[in-house]
Design a protein around this motif. Structure first.
Motif, mmCIF file in Angstrom:
data_model
loop_
_atom_site.group_PDB
_atom_site.id
_atom_site.type_symbol
_atom_site.label_atom_id
_atom_site.label_comp_id
_atom_site.label_asym_id
_atom_site.label_seq_id
_atom_site.Cartn_x
_atom_site.Cartn_y
_atom_site.Cartn_z
ATOM 1 N N GLY A 1 7.459 -7.606 -14.933
ATOM 2 C CA GLY A 1 6.625 -8.283 -15.913
ATOM 3 C C GLY A 1 5.220 -7.749 -15.916
ATOM 4 N N ALA A 2 4.345 -8.419 -16.665
ATOM 5 C CA ALA A 2 2.936 -8.042 -16.720
ATOM 6 C C ALA A 2 2.305 -8.200 -15.342
ATOM 7 C CB ALA A 2 2.207 -8.904 -17.744
ATOM 8 N N ALA A 3 1.352 -7.328 -15.042
ATOM 9 C CA ALA A 3 0.752 -7.333 -13.706
ATOM 10 C C ALA A 3 0.208 -8.701 -13.327
ATOM 11 C CB ALA A 3 -0.353 -6.284 -13.642
ATOM 12 N N ALA A 4 -0.522 -9.343 -14.236
ATOM 13 C CA ALA A 4 -1.135 -10.640 -13.933
ATOM 14 C C ALA A 4 -0.092 -11.727 -13.703
ATOM 15 C CB ALA A 4 -2.079 -11.046 -15.059
ATOM 16 N N ASP A 5 1.110 -11.531 -14.235
ATOM 17 C CA ASP A 5 2.152 -12.554 -14.122
ATOM 18 C C ASP A 5 2.985 -12.417 -12.856
ATOM 19 O OD1 ASP A 5 1.370 -13.582 -16.577
ATOM 20 O OD2 ASP A 5 2.882 -12.431 -17.701
ATOM 21 N N VAL A 6 3.171 -11.202 -12.366
ATOM 22 C CA VAL A 6 4.137 -11.018 -11.271
ATOM 23 C C VAL A 6 3.526 -10.558 -9.954
ATOM 24 C CG1 VAL A 6 5.993 -10.559 -12.910
ATOM 25 C CG2 VAL A 6 4.718 -8.632 -11.941
ATOM 26 N N LEU A 7 2.340 -9.976 -9.970
ATOM 27 C CA LEU A 7 1.731 -9.535 -8.715
ATOM 28 C C LEU A 7 1.026 -10.705 -8.044
ATOM 29 C CD1 LEU A 7 0.163 -6.062 -9.609
ATOM 30 C CD2 LEU A 7 2.243 -6.507 -8.299
ATOM 31 N N ALA A 8 1.295 -10.880 -6.762
ATOM 32 C CA ALA A 8 0.702 -11.999 -6.028
ATOM 33 C C ALA A 8 0.406 -11.571 -4.592
ATOM 34 C CB ALA A 8 1.637 -13.203 -6.036
ATOM 35 N N LEU A 9 -0.538 -12.255 -3.972
ATOM 36 C CA LEU A 9 -0.882 -11.997 -2.579
ATOM 37 C C LEU A 9 0.085 -12.753 -1.675
ATOM 38 C CD1 LEU A 9 -3.004 -10.582 -0.756
ATOM 39 C CD2 LEU A 9 -4.261 -12.743 -0.750
ATOM 40 N N HIS A 10 0.677 -12.047 -0.720
ATOM 41 C CA HIS A 10 1.645 -12.644 0.208
ATOM 42 C C HIS A 10 1.152 -12.476 1.640
ATOM 43 C CE1 HIS A 10 5.010 -13.071 -2.762
ATOM 44 N NE2 HIS A 10 4.326 -12.104 -3.363
ATOM 45 N N ASP A 11 1.659 -13.335 2.513
ATOM 46 C CA ASP A 11 1.426 -13.211 3.948
ATOM 47 C C ASP A 11 2.761 -12.842 4.578
ATOM 48 O OD1 ASP A 11 0.594 -13.298 6.540
ATOM 49 O OD2 ASP A 11 0.218 -15.454 6.616
ATOM 50 N N ILE A 12 2.905 -11.592 5.007
ATOM 51 C CA ILE A 12 4.161 -11.125 5.583
ATOM 52 C C ILE A 12 3.923 -10.616 6.990
ATOM 53 C CG2 ILE A 12 5.046 -10.538 3.279
ATOM 54 C CD1 ILE A 12 4.571 -7.610 3.916
ATOM 55 N N GLY A 13 4.990 -10.446 7.724
ATOM 56 C CA GLY A 13 4.858 -9.998 9.094
ATOM 57 C C GLY A 13 4.376 -8.563 9.206
ATOM 58 N N VAL A 14 3.657 -8.290 10.295
ATOM 59 C CA VAL A 14 3.215 -6.919 10.554
ATOM 60 C C VAL A 14 4.434 -6.084 10.945
ATOM 61 C CG1 VAL A 14 1.748 -5.435 11.986
ATOM 62 C CG2 VAL A 14 0.946 -7.706 11.311
ATOM 63 N N PRO A 15 4.668 -4.961 10.279
ATOM 64 C CA PRO A 15 5.873 -4.170 10.581
ATOM 65 C C PRO A 15 5.744 -3.427 11.909
ATOM 66 C CG PRO A 15 4.506 -2.997 9.005
ATOM 67 C CD PRO A 15 3.853 -4.341 9.214
ATOM 68 N N GLU A 16 6.889 -3.150 12.514
ATOM 69 C CA GLU A 16 6.933 -2.364 13.746
ATOM 70 C C GLU A 16 7.621 -1.040 13.451
ATOM 71 O OE1 GLU A 16 5.524 -2.980 16.617
ATOM 72 O OE2 GLU A 16 4.735 -4.918 15.907
ATOM 73 N N PRO A 17 7.060 0.073 13.920
ATOM 74 C CA PRO A 17 7.654 1.379 13.615
ATOM 75 C C PRO A 17 8.993 1.589 14.313
ATOM 76 C CG PRO A 17 5.837 1.623 15.164
ATOM 77 C CD PRO A 17 5.829 0.182 14.734
ATOM 78 N N ALA A 18 9.976 2.062 13.561
ATOM 79 C CA ALA A 18 11.269 2.434 14.124
ATOM 80 C C ALA A 18 11.165 3.830 14.732
ATOM 81 C CB ALA A 18 12.339 2.396 13.038
ATOM 82 N N ALA A 19 12.236 4.301 15.305
ATOM 83 C CA ALA A 19 12.252 5.646 15.884
ATOM 84 C C ALA A 19 11.886 6.669 14.813
ATOM 85 C CB ALA A 19 13.630 5.952 16.452
ATOM 86 N N GLY A 20 10.972 7.568 15.162
ATOM 87 C CA GLY A 20 10.539 8.602 14.240
ATOM 88 C C GLY A 20 9.477 8.167 13.260
ATOM 89 N N SER B 1 -0.861 -2.865 6.479
ATOM 90 C CA SER B 1 -0.210 -1.836 7.300
ATOM 91 C C SER B 1 1.074 -1.387 6.640
ATOM 92 C CB SER B 1 0.121 -2.385 8.695
ATOM 93 O OG SER B 1 -1.045 -2.645 9.442
ATOM 94 N N ILE B 2 1.504 -0.195 6.982
ATOM 95 C CA ILE B 2 2.770 0.347 6.503
ATOM 96 C C ILE B 2 3.408 1.172 7.616
ATOM 97 C CG2 ILE B 2 1.681 2.416 5.531
ATOM 98 C CD1 ILE B 2 3.789 2.407 3.321
ATOM 99 N N CYS B 3 4.739 1.071 7.737
ATOM 100 C CA CYS B 3 5.489 1.947 8.631
ATOM 101 C C CYS B 3 6.280 2.927 7.777
ATOM 102 C CB CYS B 3 6.454 1.143 9.504
ATOM 103 S SG CYS B 3 5.640 0.155 10.784
ATOM 104 N N LEU B 4 6.288 4.169 8.202
ATOM 105 C CA LEU B 4 7.010 5.200 7.451
ATOM 106 C C LEU B 4 7.250 6.403 8.355
ATOM 107 C CD1 LEU B 4 4.541 6.752 4.807
ATOM 108 C CD2 LEU B 4 3.857 5.727 6.963
ATOM 109 N N PRO B 5 8.177 7.309 7.973
ATOM 110 C CA PRO B 5 8.441 8.478 8.814
ATOM 111 C C PRO B 5 7.163 9.241 9.153
ATOM 112 C CG PRO B 5 10.106 8.295 7.121
ATOM 113 C CD PRO B 5 9.071 7.249 6.802
ATOM 114 N N SER B 6 7.107 9.754 10.365
ATOM 115 C CA SER B 6 5.903 10.404 10.854
ATOM 116 C C SER B 6 5.411 11.513 9.934
ATOM 117 C CB SER B 6 6.168 10.973 12.255
ATOM 118 O OG SER B 6 5.043 11.633 12.772
#
Length: 328
Positions: free
Chosen positions: A10-29, A106-111
């Motif tokens: 949808g339109a940006a103003a309608d669907v984008l919202a601020l969320h509180d989510i868990g801090v990610p942990e990096p997997a192998a690699g 924060s973001i976790c992603l391949p090295s």
């Protein structure tokens, strides 16, 4: 942690919202990057709007958008050297085929997708290197050395085009760019040798006059369908068109005869799926140009994370002079 996300199109103003989510942990690699900036691109806004054919709903329950960003590695997974912790980096493909992109703390992603920033390069510039930087670098240098060649860069005032003008000039090419008249001086300042009005009725004649009838060696093209006729006129024999967009005409009709008898190569550029070797080459070109102070990614506006909806609207508006960033 704070993150911007959406669960429906949808339109940006309608669907984008601020969320509180868990801090990610990096997997192998993987590495975890504590983000300083998130780069907003038109592709992010198009994906959020749901305008892609055949895609009826987001691929994940919650999508944190954006592929580009910059920050500092603060954790690593198994198999990644602990020495990377504390490294200043820029990222690519943050949200490509993944739920969580860079519109978060924060973001976790391949090295490999967290690339060390060269000394002296700002986080702001780093957040603009992913899509607009890599697209420009590959479109300009994807065929090899351009020294002594003549390049046509359409849309020289756009985020990709402005980078491409700087890179092509640094690479030793004669640069012909198109833009609207109000952007002429900005595109000239980026290094273009000639800047032409993209709406001029005699644009092809102007280009051929500048090249003394020889034509263009390589074209960097954001609107392939709309400009296919022009390109058929101005490309030299065995020239290459590096096309990274065709929004105005997604089903173009090509003047095949001129393309055939000039043996024009059409190189479709989609930076998300670039193979490792050409991606590494594009990264090397970006870093070399940055280190030589020959590339200055333009930043149009920086907004707070909470203004993500406004940023999505801004990145799709006309007259934008550079990248739009969210400050985390």
């Amino acid at each position: 942690m704070r993150a911007i996300g959406y669960s429906a199109f949808g339109a940006a103003a309608d669907v984008l919202a601020l969320h509180d989510i868990g801090v990610p942990e990096p997997a192998a690699g993987e590495v975890r990057v504590k983000l300083v900036y998130s780069g907003v691109n038109p592709s992010d806004a198009k994906a959020r709007s749901g305008t892609r054919p055949g895609v009826l709903r987001p691929p994940f329950d919650l999508v944190v958008p954006h592929s580009d960003g910059s920050g500092v590695i603060d954790a690593v997974g198994a198999g990644v050297a602990p020495a990377r912790i504390g490294e200043r980096v820029w990222i690519w493909n943050g949200q490509w085929q993944r739920a969580f992109g860079s519109a978060a703390e924060s973001i976790c992603l391949p090295s490999a997708q967290a690339v060390a920033l060269p000394d002296g390069v700002s986080f702001e510039a780093g957040a603009a290197l992913g899509i607009p930087g890599l697209t420009a670098a590959h479109a300009v240098f994807g065929g090899g050395n351009i020294s002594g060649q003549t390049l046509l860069i359409s849309g020289g005032a756009g985020a990709v085009g402005h980078n491409a003008v700087q890179l092509a000039k640094w690479g030793g090419a004669t640069v012909i760019a198109t833009a609207s008249p109000r952007a002429f001086e900005r595109v000239k300042a980026a290094g273009a040798d000639h800047v032409l009005d993209y709406r001029a009725d005699d644009l092809a004649a102007q280009i051929m006059a500048i090249t003394e009838g020889k034509g263009i060696d390589r074209a960097v093209e954001p609107e392939f369908g709309a400009n296919a006729g022009l390109l058929a006129e101005v490309m030299r024999a065995n020239g290459t068109i590096a096309a990274y967009g065709s929004q105005l005409d997604m089903s173009p009709t090509l003047p095949f005869g001129p393309f055939l008898f000039k043996a024009i190569t059409i190189d479709i550029v989609l930076i998300y799926i670039l193979d490792p070797a050409p991606r590494a080459a594009a990264i090397d070109k970006l870093h070399a140009a940055l280190s030589a102070c020959a590339l200055h990614p333009a930043i149009h506006e920086i907004m707070p994370l909470e203004d993500a909806a406004k940023a999505h609207e801004r990145v799709m508006s006309a007259g934008r002079n550079g990248a739009v960033l969210l400050e985390i």
